[in-house]
Motif scaffolding. Structure first.
Motif, PDB file in Angstrom:
ATOM      1  N   ILE A 169       4.632 -11.060   7.091  1.00 39.56           N
ATOM      2  CA  ILE A 169       4.244 -12.306   7.756  1.00 39.56           C
ATOM      3  C   ILE A 169       3.453 -13.159   6.769  1.00 39.56           C
ATOM      4  O   ILE A 169       3.626 -14.360   6.694  1.00 39.56           O
ATOM      5  CB  ILE A 169       3.400 -12.024   9.020  1.00 39.56           C
ATOM      6  CG1 ILE A 169       4.252 -11.293  10.056  1.00 39.56           C
ATOM      7  CG2 ILE A 169       2.829 -13.311   9.586  1.00 39.56           C
ATOM      8  CD1 ILE A 169       3.475 -10.800  11.254  1.00 39.56           C
ATOM      9  N   TYR A 207       2.308  -7.281   8.195  1.00 33.88           N
ATOM     10  CA  TYR A 207       3.719  -7.047   8.468  1.00 33.88           C
ATOM     11  C   TYR A 207       4.022  -7.169   9.953  1.00 33.88           C
ATOM     12  O   TYR A 207       3.203  -6.801  10.794  1.00 33.88           O
ATOM     13  CB  TYR A 207       4.120  -5.633   8.026  1.00 33.88           C
ATOM     14  CG  TYR A 207       4.248  -5.473   6.539  1.00 33.88           C
ATOM     15  CD1 TYR A 207       5.490  -5.513   5.923  1.00 33.88           C
ATOM     16  CD2 TYR A 207       3.133  -5.272   5.747  1.00 33.88           C
ATOM     17  CE1 TYR A 207       5.613  -5.356   4.551  1.00 33.88           C
ATOM     18  CE2 TYR A 207       3.247  -5.115   4.376  1.00 33.88           C
ATOM     19  CZ  TYR A 207       4.497  -5.162   3.789  1.00 33.88           C
ATOM     20  OH  TYR A 207       4.618  -5.014   2.430  1.00 33.88           O
ATOM     21  N   ASP A 208       5.222  -7.642  10.247  1.00 39.17           N
ATOM     22  CA  ASP A 208       5.726  -7.692  11.618  1.00 39.17           C
ATOM     23  C   ASP A 208       6.344  -6.328  11.927  1.00 39.17           C
ATOM     24  O   ASP A 208       7.425  -5.992  11.424  1.00 39.17           O
ATOM     25  CB  ASP A 208       6.774  -8.797  11.734  1.00 39.17           C
ATOM     26  CG  ASP A 208       7.312  -8.980  13.140  1.00 39.17           C
ATOM     27  OD1 ASP A 208       7.350  -7.993  13.905  1.00 39.17           O
ATOM     28  OD2 ASP A 208       7.727 -10.109  13.456  1.00 39.17           O
ATOM     29  N   GLU A 228       7.703  -5.233  14.544  1.00 40.64           N
ATOM     30  CA  GLU A 228       8.958  -5.313  15.289  1.00 40.64           C
ATOM     31  C   GLU A 228      10.144  -5.472  14.349  1.00 40.64           C
ATOM     32  O   GLU A 228      11.224  -4.932  14.602  1.00 40.64           O
ATOM     33  CB  GLU A 228       8.893  -6.436  16.309  1.00 40.64           C
ATOM     34  CG  GLU A 228       7.904  -6.116  17.422  1.00 40.64           C
ATOM     35  CD  GLU A 228       7.538  -7.311  18.278  1.00 40.64           C
ATOM     36  OE1 GLU A 228       8.083  -8.408  18.059  1.00 40.64           O
ATOM     37  OE2 GLU A 228       6.702  -7.132  19.168  1.00 40.64           O
ATOM     38  N   LYS A 229       9.960  -6.193  13.253  1.00 42.54           N
ATOM     39  CA  LYS A 229      11.039  -6.320  12.258  1.00 42.54           C
ATOM     40  C   LYS A 229      11.283  -4.989  11.564  1.00 42.54           C
ATOM     41  O   LYS A 229      12.428  -4.640  11.269  1.00 42.54           O
ATOM     42  CB  LYS A 229      10.706  -7.413  11.243  1.00 42.54           C
ATOM     43  CG  LYS A 229      10.813  -8.805  11.807  1.00 42.54           C
ATOM     44  CD  LYS A 229      10.570  -9.845  10.752  1.00 42.54           C
ATOM     45  CE  LYS A 229      10.683 -11.242  11.348  1.00 42.54           C
ATOM     46  NZ  LYS A 229      10.443 -12.282  10.340  1.00 42.54           N
ATOM     47  N   TRP A 282       2.314  -6.356  16.221  1.00 43.34           N
ATOM     48  CA  TRP A 282       3.450  -6.359  17.144  1.00 43.34           C
ATOM     49  C   TRP A 282       3.430  -7.704  17.870  1.00 43.34           C
ATOM     50  O   TRP A 282       2.862  -7.819  18.956  1.00 43.34           O
ATOM     51  CB  TRP A 282       3.336  -5.199  18.127  1.00 43.34           C
ATOM     52  CG  TRP A 282       3.416  -3.862  17.455  1.00 43.34           C
ATOM     53  CD1 TRP A 282       2.389  -3.178  16.872  1.00 43.34           C
ATOM     54  CD2 TRP A 282       4.586  -3.076  17.259  1.00 43.34           C
ATOM     55  NE1 TRP A 282       2.859  -2.005  16.332  1.00 43.34           N
ATOM     56  CE2 TRP A 282       4.205  -1.906  16.563  1.00 43.34           C
ATOM     57  CE3 TRP A 282       5.923  -3.228  17.615  1.00 43.34           C
ATOM     58  CZ2 TRP A 282       5.119  -0.916  16.210  1.00 43.34           C
ATOM     59  CZ3 TRP A 282       6.817  -2.232  17.270  1.00 43.34           C
ATOM     60  CH2 TRP A 282       6.418  -1.100  16.577  1.00 43.34           C
ATOM     61  N   PRO A 283       4.032  -8.763  17.291  1.00 41.00           N
ATOM     62  CA  PRO A 283       3.898 -10.125  17.821  1.00 41.00           C
ATOM     63  C   PRO A 283       4.303 -10.291  19.282  1.00 41.00           C
ATOM     64  O   PRO A 283       3.636 -10.982  20.032  1.00 41.00           O
ATOM     65  CB  PRO A 283       4.801 -10.969  16.924  1.00 41.00           C
ATOM     66  CG  PRO A 283       4.953 -10.181  15.683  1.00 41.00           C
ATOM     67  CD  PRO A 283       4.851  -8.745  16.080  1.00 41.00           C
TER      68      PRO A 283
END
Length: 79
Positions: free
Chosen positions: A12, A29-30, A32-33, A71-72
């Protein structure tokens, strides 16, 4: 800044956080990705990917510049 190998696409951006009594720059970092990558590229189920992230990435401490995962959308319980 430390990076998580193989997951540059999930970065991110940088952040400054308070850790060990000082301000340090870390990568964010995302998660979920990363989860989606593990499901698509490694054929893991959502539950296995989440467990892999929790055990192998989130719980790994590599010093004060250890990356941070977010975790957006927090879709873990919805899918």
């Amino acid at each position: 800044m430390l990076k998580i190998d193989g997951y540059d696409h999930a970065i991110i951006g940088p952040a400054f956080i308070w850790r060990d009594q000082s301000v340090v720059g870390v990568l964010v970092y995302d998660a979920e990705k990363i989860r989606d990558h593990l499901m698509k590229e490694d054929g893991m189920s959502m539950e296995d990917a989440r467990e892999y992230i929790e055990f192998n990435i989130e719980s790994a401490y590599m010093g004060v510049d250890t990356p941070v995962l977010v975790w957006p959308s927090d879709l873990w319980d919805e899918e």
